[in-house]
Enzyme design. Structure first.
Site, PDB file in Angstrom:
ATOM      1  CG  ASP A  27     -18.793  16.238  15.350  1.00  0.00           C
ATOM      2  OD1 ASP A  27     -17.726  15.837  15.849  1.00  0.00           O
ATOM      3  OD2 ASP A  27     -19.634  15.471  14.855  1.00  0.00           O
ATOM      4  CG  HIS A  30      -1.825  -1.198   1.261  1.00  0.00           C
ATOM      5  ND1 HIS A  30      -1.465  -2.344   1.938  1.00  0.00           N
ATOM      6  CD2 HIS A  30      -3.020  -1.446   0.674  1.00  0.00           C
ATOM      7  CE1 HIS A  30      -2.423  -3.252   1.794  1.00  0.00           C
ATOM      8  NE2 HIS A  30      -3.371  -2.731   1.043  1.00  0.00           N
ATOM      9  NE  ARG A  33      -6.879   9.438  15.323  1.00  0.00           N
ATOM     10  CZ  ARG A  33      -7.524   9.896  14.248  1.00  0.00           C
ATOM     11  NH1 ARG A  33      -6.891   9.981  13.078  1.00  0.00           N
ATOM     12  NH2 ARG A  33      -8.784  10.278  14.322  1.00  0.00           N
ATOM     13  CG  MET A  42     -14.150   6.615  13.418  1.00  0.00           C
ATOM     14  SD  MET A  42     -14.759   6.730  11.722  1.00  0.00           S
ATOM     15  CE  MET A  42     -15.334   5.047  11.459  1.00  0.00           C
ATOM     16  CD  GLU A  43      -9.462   6.906  12.530  1.00  0.00           C
ATOM     17  OE1 GLU A  43     -10.095   6.915  11.468  1.00  0.00           O
ATOM     18  OE2 GLU A  43      -9.632   7.760  13.433  1.00  0.00           O
ATOM     19  N   GLY A  78      -5.543  13.773  14.438  1.00  0.00           N
ATOM     20  CA  GLY A  78      -6.851  13.465  13.868  1.00  0.00           C
ATOM     21  C   GLY A  78      -7.947  14.399  14.332  1.00  0.00           C
ATOM     22  CB  THR A  79     -11.216  15.152  13.230  1.00  0.00           C
ATOM     23  OG1 THR A  79     -11.627  13.976  12.506  1.00  0.00           O
ATOM     24  CG2 THR A  79     -10.424  16.064  12.305  1.00  0.00           C
ATOM     25  N   GLY A 124      -5.714  11.557   9.191  1.00  0.00           N
ATOM     26  CA  GLY A 124      -6.514  10.677   8.353  1.00  0.00           C
ATOM     27  C   GLY A 124      -6.614  11.179   6.928  1.00  0.00           C
TER      28      GLY A 124
END
Length: 237
Positions: free
Chosen positions: A205, A4, A87, A181-182, A89-90, A20
């Site tokens: 959010d 990948h 990470r 999610m991670e 991220g959000t 992400g």
């Protein structure tokens, strides 16, 4: 190269920041790194390596969710020699404390239980970050004046859920500040490979207040998180 990632051996630094969104990865690299070069374009999951204050740092997009995240994290750790994963991220806020646009430093993470989580909302044992990275993050966030909160993050594989308004009642009872999610996968795979990890999450959010940041402003929201991640990368070697 791996299945990948098209980069060659040595193309990634030992410290890799993991947003992400590929657009966020590109923005972070071009905004904060010296002499950034793109080392991966395969499947649109952009990866970059450059310098921050003279030290090599990489940034690699991981996509959405555990399945995608674990592919990139595994290949970075197993093949490319990454030793520190941060990470960037959000998340969604689960507490009024985790206000829109603030930063959550994930002090621990619980995933939904693989067998029962989607039905009963159960959470299995906590996983956590590298202790030294966490201490560094808390100190640096205070030093930089970044609005931040540290606490429990819960993690889910489902973004759109038919019971979205009630499904996190148990998580809130556990004291969870946010959901992503991670993060739990990050902490578990880092532990598996004997690597260091930390998750920094910008609240885009809030499920309590109903507030939501518009996508058009999201890159600007990531400045504090990106600065903090790079400061940690520079000091936490």
């Amino acid at each position: 190269m791996t299945t990948h990632i098209e980069a060659g051996k040595g193309d990634y630094a030992e410290t890799v920041l993991l947003p992400g969104d590929p657009q966020r990865a590109e923005w972070m690299a071009k905004t904060f790194l010296e002499a950034p070069r793109c080392v991966n374009r395969r499947r649109g999951a952009l990866g970059f390596t450059g310098l921050f204050r003279g030290q090599p740092v990489s940034i690699q997009a991981t996509g959405i969710g555990v399945s995608s995240f674990l592919i990139y994290a595994h290949e970075l750790l197993d093949y490319y020699g990454a030793r520190t994963l941060i990470r960037t991220g959000t998340c969604g806020g689960l507490s009024a404390e985790a206000t829109l646009r603030s930063l959550v430093i994930s002090q621990s993470a619980r995933p939904e239980n693989a067998e029962n989580g989607q039905v009963f909302g159960l959470y299995d044992a906590e996983a956590g970050p590298d202790p030294a990275l966490l201490v560094c993050a808390l100190a640096k966030a205070a030093e930089l004046g970044i609005d931040h909160h540290a606490g429990l993050t819960v993690c889910t594989d489902i973004f759109y859920h038919p019971e979205a308004h009630t499904r996190y009642a148990e998580a809130r009872a556990l004291g969870a500040l946010a959901v992503d999610m991670e993060t739990s996968a990050l902490y578990r795979i880092a532990a598996h490979f004997g690597a260091r990890a930390l998750s920094l999450l910008t609240v885009v959010d809030n499920l309590v207040t109903g507030e939501q940041a518009d996508y058009s402003e999201r890159q600007a929201l990531f400045t504090d998180m990106s600065r903090l991640a790079l400061e940690i990368a520079g000091e936490g070697r």
